[in-house]
Design a protein around this motif. Structure first.
Motif, PDB file in Angstrom:
ATOM      1  N   MET A   1       0.863  -1.198   0.000  1.00 18.39           N
ATOM      2  CA  MET A   1       0.000   0.000   0.000  1.00 18.39           C
ATOM      3  C   MET A   1       0.887   1.232   0.000  1.00 18.39           C
ATOM      4  N   PRO A   2       0.746   2.121  -0.996  1.00 16.54           N
ATOM      5  CA  PRO A   2       1.640   3.273  -1.127  1.00 16.54           C
ATOM      6  C   PRO A   2       1.261   4.421  -0.206  1.00 16.54           C
ATOM      7  N   ILE A   3       1.501   4.240   1.070  1.00 14.89           N
ATOM      8  CA  ILE A   3       1.237   5.327   2.013  1.00 14.89           C
ATOM      9  C   ILE A   3       2.532   5.581   2.773  1.00 14.89           C
ATOM     10  N   ARG A   4       3.068   6.784   2.640  1.00 12.43           N
ATOM     11  CA  ARG A   4       4.367   7.095   3.216  1.00 12.43           C
ATOM     12  C   ARG A   4       4.215   8.138   4.314  1.00 12.43           C
ATOM     13  N   GLU A   5       5.198   8.124   5.206  1.00 13.76           N
ATOM     14  CA  GLU A   5       5.195   9.147   6.245  1.00 13.76           C
ATOM     15  C   GLU A   5       5.492  10.499   5.613  1.00 13.76           C
ATOM     16  N   PRO A   6       4.806  11.547   6.045  1.00 11.79           N
ATOM     17  CA  PRO A   6       5.007  12.874   5.465  1.00 11.79           C
ATOM     18  C   PRO A   6       6.346  13.469   5.865  1.00 11.79           C
ATOM     19  N   GLN A   7       6.794  14.409   5.042  1.00 13.35           N
ATOM     20  CA  GLN A   7       8.032  15.121   5.342  1.00 13.35           C
ATOM     21  C   GLN A   7       7.763  16.167   6.423  1.00 13.35           C
ATOM     22  N   PRO A   8       8.796  16.523   7.168  1.00 12.56           N
ATOM     23  CA  PRO A   8       8.612  17.562   8.194  1.00 12.56           C
ATOM     24  C   PRO A   8       8.146  18.867   7.560  1.00 12.56           C
ATOM     25  N   HIS A  18      -3.557  13.599   2.335  1.00 13.11           N
ATOM     26  CA  HIS A  18      -4.795  13.367   1.603  1.00 13.11           C
ATOM     27  C   HIS A  18      -4.644  13.719   0.125  1.00 13.11           C
ATOM     28  N   GLY A  19      -3.935  14.793  -0.148  1.00 14.85           N
ATOM     29  CA  GLY A  19      -3.808  15.251  -1.527  1.00 14.85           C
ATOM     30  C   GLY A  19      -2.921  14.374  -2.384  1.00 14.85           C
ATOM     31  N   GLN A  20      -1.866  13.793  -1.791  1.00 16.31           N
ATOM     32  CA  GLN A  20      -0.908  13.024  -2.572  1.00 16.31           C
ATOM     33  C   GLN A  20      -1.253  11.540  -2.692  1.00 16.31           C
ATOM     34  N   PHE A  21      -2.137  11.058  -1.825  1.00 10.37           N
ATOM     35  CA  PHE A  21      -2.417   9.620  -1.824  1.00 10.37           C
ATOM     36  C   PHE A  21      -3.243   9.208  -3.036  1.00 10.37           C
ATOM     37  N   LYS A  22      -2.846   8.075  -3.645  1.00  5.59           N
ATOM     38  CA  LYS A  22      -3.594   7.485  -4.754  1.00  5.59           C
ATOM     39  C   LYS A  22      -3.673   5.974  -4.547  1.00  5.59           C
ATOM     40  N   TRP A  23      -4.841   5.418  -4.828  1.00  4.33           N
ATOM     41  CA  TRP A  23      -5.036   3.984  -4.658  1.00  4.33           C
ATOM     42  C   TRP A  23      -4.280   3.187  -5.717  1.00  4.33           C
ATOM     43  N   GLN A  24      -3.766   2.038  -5.300  1.00  2.00           N
ATOM     44  CA  GLN A  24      -3.175   1.064  -6.215  1.00  2.00           C
ATOM     45  C   GLN A  24      -3.803  -0.289  -5.887  1.00  2.00           C
ATOM     46  N   ALA A 216     -11.784  -4.701  -0.284  1.00  2.00           N
ATOM     47  CA  ALA A 216     -12.257  -3.847   0.808  1.00  2.00           C
ATOM     48  C   ALA A 216     -11.189  -3.698   1.885  1.00  2.00           C
ATOM     49  N   LEU A 217     -10.359  -4.730   2.062  1.00  2.00           N
ATOM     50  CA  LEU A 217      -9.272  -4.629   3.038  1.00  2.00           C
ATOM     51  C   LEU A 217      -8.323  -3.498   2.658  1.00  2.00           C
ATOM     52  N   ILE A 218      -8.012  -3.384   1.380  1.00  2.00           N
ATOM     53  CA  ILE A 218      -7.142  -2.296   0.926  1.00  2.00           C
ATOM     54  C   ILE A 218      -7.774  -0.954   1.278  1.00  2.00           C
ATOM     55  N   GLY A 219      -9.075  -0.838   1.052  1.00  2.00           N
ATOM     56  CA  GLY A 219      -9.770   0.410   1.343  1.00  2.00           C
ATOM     57  C   GLY A 219      -9.771   0.789   2.803  1.00  2.00           C
ATOM     58  N   ASN A 220      -9.604  -0.202   3.679  1.00  2.00           N
ATOM     59  CA  ASN A 220      -9.563   0.039   5.126  1.00  2.00           C
ATOM     60  C   ASN A 220      -8.190   0.482   5.621  1.00  2.00           C
ATOM     61  N   LEU A 221      -7.145   0.196   4.856  1.00  2.00           N
ATOM     62  CA  LEU A 221      -5.785   0.317   5.384  1.00  2.00           C
ATOM     63  C   LEU A 221      -5.337   1.742   5.673  1.00  2.00           C
ATOM     64  N   THR A 222      -5.733   2.708   4.839  1.00  2.00           N
ATOM     65  CA  THR A 222      -5.285   4.081   5.114  1.00  2.00           C
ATOM     66  C   THR A 222      -5.817   4.559   6.459  1.00  2.00           C
ATOM     67  N   ASP A 405     -12.356   8.706  -5.483  1.00  2.00           N
ATOM     68  CA  ASP A 405     -11.599   9.577  -4.590  1.00  2.00           C
ATOM     69  C   ASP A 405     -11.421  10.955  -5.218  1.00  2.00           C
ATOM     70  N   ILE A 406     -10.647  11.808  -4.576  1.00  2.00           N
ATOM     71  CA  ILE A 406     -10.489  13.183  -5.056  1.00  2.00           C
ATOM     72  C   ILE A 406      -9.764  13.256  -6.396  1.00  2.00           C
ATOM     73  N   HIS A 407      -9.084  12.154  -6.783  1.00  2.00           N
ATOM     74  CA  HIS A 407      -8.372  12.113  -8.070  1.00  2.00           C
ATOM     75  C   HIS A 407      -9.216  11.446  -9.158  1.00  2.00           C
ATOM     76  N   GLY A 408     -10.423  11.009  -8.794  1.00  2.00           N
ATOM     77  CA  GLY A 408     -11.286  10.363  -9.771  1.00  2.00           C
ATOM     78  C   GLY A 408     -11.094   8.863  -9.890  1.00  2.00           C
ATOM     79  N   HIS A 409     -10.281   8.288  -8.990  1.00  2.00           N
ATOM     80  CA  HIS A 409     -10.029   6.855  -9.028  1.00  2.00           C
ATOM     81  C   HIS A 409     -11.047   6.112  -8.165  1.00  2.00           C
ATOM     82  N   PRO A 410     -11.443   4.891  -8.553  1.00  2.00           N
ATOM     83  CA  PRO A 410     -12.403   4.116  -7.745  1.00  2.00           C
ATOM     84  C   PRO A 410     -11.863   3.859  -6.334  1.00  2.00           C
ATOM     85  N   ASP A 411     -12.717   4.064  -5.357  1.00  2.00           N
ATOM     86  CA  ASP A 411     -12.370   3.815  -3.957  1.00  2.00           C
ATOM     87  C   ASP A 411     -12.634   2.333  -3.663  1.00  2.00           C
TER      88      ASP A 411
END
Length: 571
Positions: A1-8, A18-24, A216-222, A405-411
Motif C-alpha cells: 500500500m503506497p502510504i508514506r510518512e510525510p516530510q517535516p 490526503h492530496g498526494q495519496f492514490k489507490w493502487q 475492501a481490506l485495501i480500502g480500510n488500510l489508510t 476519490d479526489i483524483h477520480g479513481h475508484p475507492d
C-alpha cells in the motif's frame, strides 16, 4: 500500500497526506495471501496470534503455524464439497481457530460469514437460511444454538466442531485437519471477488447481509494506519514492535476489518482473548502483552475510566495509539485517554458497507476533542442534505462517501451490495452507479477546517419543544458526573410539547438512585448545555440495551417509551 510518512514541515500534515495519496489496487488480490501466506514465506517464526483464555490458558502461534493449519482446513473444506463462492459460517470468539478458518476460506475462494457467538437460535437461523450457508464451523460457545436450528437450514450440509464442542457436530476440527496435507494451492481470486458476508442490524426490518470483496481490506488500510499512528511502519526486530489487542468481536466489522485482518496484513501479532470484557482485566491484558495499539469502544473506555481512574498508578501501559468508534467518545473520555492513558484517542467513523472512512491521526494532524475527524486519505466524504446536495459549513446532514476519490479513481472500500436485496442496495446510493454517493444514515456537520462532528443516527435525532436534539452531547455531559457510568437519551412522547428529553442512566459503583440525584444530574446538564437540552426525566437502569458490537440501542428505549405513553393514554 503506497502510504508514506510525510516530510517535516508543521504539525498538520493532513492536506499533504490526503492530496498526494492514490489507490493502487491490483486486478488479482486475496486476503489470505497478504495476511498470512506471504509472512509464512518471509517471516515464518514471527508470532501471529497470542492466545489467552479467561481460565488462564495461553499459547503463541506463528505465521507458519497459521498457514499450515489454514492449508489443512482448506483441504478439509474442499473434501466436504465447499466450492468457490460458497458461504461458510464461522461462529466462534477470538481464538486461533477463528483466524485459521478465515485464512482457509479466503484462499479457497469461498465467502466467510462471521457470526457472533452471542446469537441465539433465531438470529442464527435467519442468517444461515438467508445466506444459504453450506457449512458452519463452531466451538463450545455456539454449538448448542447451532444444533437447535440445524434441521431448519437445509443448505447446511456439515457442521465442524471445534475445541470442547468436539463430538457435537458432523466432523471434529482436529480429526478433519489431521488427515489433510499441509500444502494447498490457493485460488487466484480477483480483487472484486466476494470474501466476506457480514450481516448488519438495521433500525427497521430484518438484518441485511453486506457482501465485501477482497479489495475492501485495501480500502480500510489508510484509515487503520492513520488511526493507529502509522501502525506497521515499525521494524519487527525493534523493542517497540507493535502488538495489537481489541475486545471487539471478530464476528463483526470492528473486530475483523479494524483489528484482526489489518494487523495480520502488516505481519504483526494480535492478542486473541477468549473471555468476557471486564475493565480491570482489560488493563491486565494491556500490561501482560505489552500492547502498543488498540481499538476500544467508547462504552469500554467509559467502564475503564470509572473502574480505574488512574491506571498508570497500577499498570505499566505502553500504548502508542488508541482508536475508538461506534459511538461518540465525548470530551470526558478524550481527556481520560490523554491524561491517564498517555495517548490521544483517535476517533474513527465507518460502517460495514464503507468502513474506516473518517477519523483522526494524532501523529500527523491535530485532533479536535469530540470531532469524528477528517476523511482519511483515499476517501472523498461529504455531508449531504435530503436532495443530495452538499450541506454548508455548520449545517447537519447525512455523511456520505463517493465511489471515486479526489483524483477520480475508484475507492476500493465499497461493499458489493446487500445479499439478495437489490432494492436496499440501490437505496444506499445517490446518483449514477459509477458516479454516486453512498449514504451512511449517520448525521454530522462539517466545520471550516474539514472536521466532521457527529450528531447521531438519523433516526436517533428528535425534536422536543421545537428544538432539534442530538443525544450524544447530552449523554457525554451526563457521563462527566461521577455518579454516571453510562447514559442513553431518547424522546419521551408528550401531549403538549411533542416530546421531552429523557435520560436512562446506569449508575457508577457506590451510587444509588434518588430524587435528589435526579435533581443534581439535571442541574449538572442545565449548567453546561442549552436549557432545552437538560433531561426532563431521568430513569435509573441496571444496564443499557446494547448491540453485540457495543453500540447503545436507543431504538429499544425509544419504542419502550412510546408503548408506555400509549398504554397510559388508554390506546
Amino acid at each position: 500500500m503506497p502510504i508514506r510518512e510525510p516530510q517535516p514541515g508543521g504539525p498538520d500534515h493532513y492536506r499533504q497526506l490526503h492530496g498526494q495519496f492514490k489507490w493502487q489496487v491490483p486486478a488479482g488480490f486475496n486476503i489470505a495471501e497478504v495476511c498470512c501466506a506471504r509472512w509464512a514465506r518471509h517471516t515464518p517464526h514471527a508470532i501471529a496470534i497470542r492466545y489467552e483464555h479467561e481460565d488462564g490458558r495461553c499459547a503463541n502461534y506463528t505465521y507458519a503455524q497459521l498457514q499450515q493449519a489454514a492449508n489443512q482446513l482448506s483441504g478439509a473444506l474442499r473434501r466436504q464439497g465447499v466450492e468457490r463462492g460458497d458461504r461458510v459460517a464461522v461462529v466462534m470468539p477470538q481464538r486461533f481457530e477463528t483466524a485459521v478458518a478465515h485464512m482457509a476460506l479466503y484462499q479457497l475462494g469461498a465467502v466467510a460469514m462471521p457470526l457472533s457467538m452471542l446469537f441465539g437460535p433465531e438470529a442464527l437461523e435467519y442468517r444461515l437460511q438467508h445466506s444459504e450457508a453450506v457449512l458452519a464451523i463452531a466451538d463450545e460457545s455456539s454449538i448448542a444454538n447451532l444444533r437447535a436450528v440445524r434441521r431448519k437450514c437445509p443448505e447446511l450440509g456439515c457442521v465442524i466442531a471445534v475445541g470442547l464442542a468436539a463430538g457435537s457436530g458432523d466432523l471434529d476440527w482436529d480429526k478433519a485437519l489431521a488427515r489433510e496435507s499441509t500444502r494447498f494451492t490457493a485460488e487466484q481470486t480477483k480483487a472484486d471477488e466476494a470474501a466476506l458476508l457480514i450481516y448488519t442490524s438495521g433500525t427497521t426490518g430484518p438484518p441485511k447481509g453486506a457482501l465485501l470483496p477482497h479489495r475492501a481490506l485495501i480500502g480500510n488500510l489508510t484509515g487503520f494506519v492513520a488511526s493507529q499512528n502509522w501502525f506497521g511502519f515499525d521494524e519487527p526486530d525493534e523493542p517497540s514492535h507493535a502488538v495489537f489487542w481489541s475486545p471487539a468481536d471478530w464476528a463483526w466489522t470492528g473486530g475483523m476489518m479494524d483489528a484482526l485482518l489489518p494487523t495480520l496484513y502488516f505481519g504483526r501479532p494480535i492478542v486473541a482473548y477468549q473471555g468476557r470484557f471486564a475493565p480491570e482485566r482489560a488493563f491486565e491484558l494491556l500490561q501482560r502483552h505489552a500492547v502498543t495499539h488498540s481499538f476500544l469502544f467508547p462504552t469500554a473506555l467509559k467502564a475503564m475510566m470509572k473502574a480505574v481512574p488512574h491506571p498508570k498508578q497500577r499498570f505499566a501501559i505502553k500504548l502508542q495509539a488508541l482508536m475508538s468508534a461506534g459511538e461518540a467518545v465525548g470530551d470526558a473520555v478524550f481527556a481520560y485517554c490523554r491524561d491517564e492513558l498517555g495517548v490521544t484517542v483517535n476517533e474513527m467513523f465507518g460502517q460495514t458497507e464503507v468502513n474506516y472512512i473518517v477519523g483522526n491521526c494524532a501523529r500527523y494532524w491535530p485532533a479536535k476533542p469530540g470531532s469524528m475527524g477528517r476523511p482519511y486519505p483515499g476517501h472523498r466524504v461529504a455531508v449531504l442534505d435530503d436532495e443530495g446536495d452538499e450541506c454548508p459549513v455548520g449545517v447537519a446532514g447525512d455523511v456520505a462517501v463517493h465511489r471515486r476519490d479526489i483524483h477520480g479513481h475508484p475507492d476500493p472500500v465499497f461493499f458489493l451490495g446487500y445479499w439478495k436485496n437489490e432494492e436496499a442496495t440501490r437505496a444506499k446510493f445517490t446518483g449514477d452507479v459509477s458516479d454516486s454517493w453512498c449514504r451512511t444514515g449517520d448525521m454530522a456537520l462539517i466545520d471550516k477546517d474539514g472536521y466532521l462532528w457527529y450528531q447521531g443516527r438519523s433516526d436517533d435525532l428528535f425534536k422536543a419543544a421545537g428544538y432539534r436534539i442530538g443525544p450524544s452531547e447530552i449523554e457525554n455531559c451526563l457521563v462527566k458526573h461521577p455518579a454516571v457510568a453510562n447514559a442513553a437519551v431518547v424522546p419521551k412522547p408528550d401531549a403538549e410539547r411533542g416530546a421531552v428529553v429523557k435520560a436512562f442512566v446506569v449508575l457508577a459503583e457506590g451510587f444509588e438512585g434518588s430524587a435528589a440525584l435526579v435533581e443534581q444530574l439535571q442541574q449538572h446538564v442545565r449548567g453546561k448545555l442549552a436549557p432545552y437540552e437538560y433531561p426532563k426525566e431521568i430513569e435509573f437502569i441496571a444496564a443499557l440495551p446494547m448491540t453485540t458490537t457495543g453500540k447503545v440501542q436507543r431504538r429499544v428505549l425509544r419504542l419502550q417509551e412510546e408503548e408506555r405513553y400509549l398504554a397510559q393514554a388508554g390506546h
